[in-house]
Design a protein around this motif. Structure first.
Motif, PDB file in Angstrom:
ATOM      1  N   UNK A   1      10.525   1.953  -1.005  1.00  8.88           N
ATOM      2  CA  UNK A   1       9.674   0.870  -0.533  1.00  8.88           C
ATOM      3  C   UNK A   1      10.154   0.469   0.857  1.00  8.88           C
ATOM      4  N   UNK A   2       9.222   0.367   1.789  1.00  6.83           N
ATOM      5  CA  UNK A   2       9.521  -0.167   3.118  1.00  6.83           C
ATOM      6  C   UNK A   2       8.971  -1.586   3.156  1.00  6.83           C
TER       7      UNK A   2
ATOM      8  N   UNK B   1       4.601   0.513   1.235  1.00 12.81           N
ATOM      9  CA  UNK B   1       4.834  -0.441   2.304  1.00 12.81           C
ATOM     10  C   UNK B   1       4.411  -1.819   1.816  1.00 12.81           C
ATOM     11  N   UNK B   2       5.353  -2.741   1.869  1.00 15.57           N
ATOM     12  CA  UNK B   2       5.112  -4.115   1.431  1.00 15.57           C
ATOM     13  C   UNK B   2       5.258  -5.011   2.649  1.00 15.57           C
TER      14      UNK B   2
ATOM     15  N   UNK C   1       0.843  -1.198   0.000  1.00 16.19           N
ATOM     16  CA  UNK C   1       0.000   0.000   0.000  1.00 16.19           C
ATOM     17  C   UNK C   1       0.872   1.239   0.000  1.00 16.19           C
ATOM     18  N   UNK C   2       0.358   2.277  -0.610  1.00 20.08           N
ATOM     19  CA  UNK C   2       1.053   3.555  -0.662  1.00 20.08           C
ATOM     20  C   UNK C   2       0.625   4.400   0.517  1.00 20.08           C
TER      21      UNK C   2
ATOM     22  N   UNK D   1       8.506  -8.340  -8.196  1.00 23.53           N
ATOM     23  CA  UNK D   1       7.240  -8.040  -8.883  1.00 23.53           C
ATOM     24  C   UNK D   1       6.785  -6.610  -8.603  1.00 23.53           C
ATOM     25  N   UNK D   2       6.889  -6.220  -7.343  1.00 21.59           N
ATOM     26  CA  UNK D   2       6.381  -4.901  -6.957  1.00 21.59           C
ATOM     27  C   UNK D   2       7.257  -3.767  -7.491  1.00 21.59           C
TER      28      UNK D   2
END
Length: 102
Positions: A46-47, A18-19, A10-11, A35-36
């Protein structure tokens, strides 16, 4: 190897993705991460949260392999979290084995 379903991402209001890698082992975690980050613009941060004890070793190594920038652990309550900055021209890796160059 069959690709696992996508993990939650989610952003945040702060512009940071955040993954949630949950308790996935690093091999599966890297498949999700690859993939992300392929969908994100260069410079995006990205966290990634992960309880895998090998994550602090594998994530920097994967970043060196691909060209993404490993920013290190992120201070936050709860599970361990690591920051990665998306590279402008990352080295391609195999979809089902992102620890191998394509």
């Amino acid at each position: 190897m069959t690709l696992p379903p996508t993990v939650d991402a989610e952003l945040g209001d702060d512009g940071i993705w955040r993954v949630d890698g949950g308790d996935l082992g690093c091999a599966r975690l890297l498949i999700h991460l690859r993939r992300h980050v392929m969908t994100l613009e260069a410079g995006t941060v990205v966290h990634l949260t992960s309880t895998d004890p090998v994550a602090p070793i594998d994530l920097p190594a994967w970043c060196r392999l691909t060209g993404h920038v490993y920013r290190g652990p992120v201070e936050q309550p709860g599970r361990p979290t690591y920051a990665i900055e998306v590279a402008s021209a990352p080295a391609p890796t195999a979809p089902d084995r992102p620890w191998h160059r394509a």
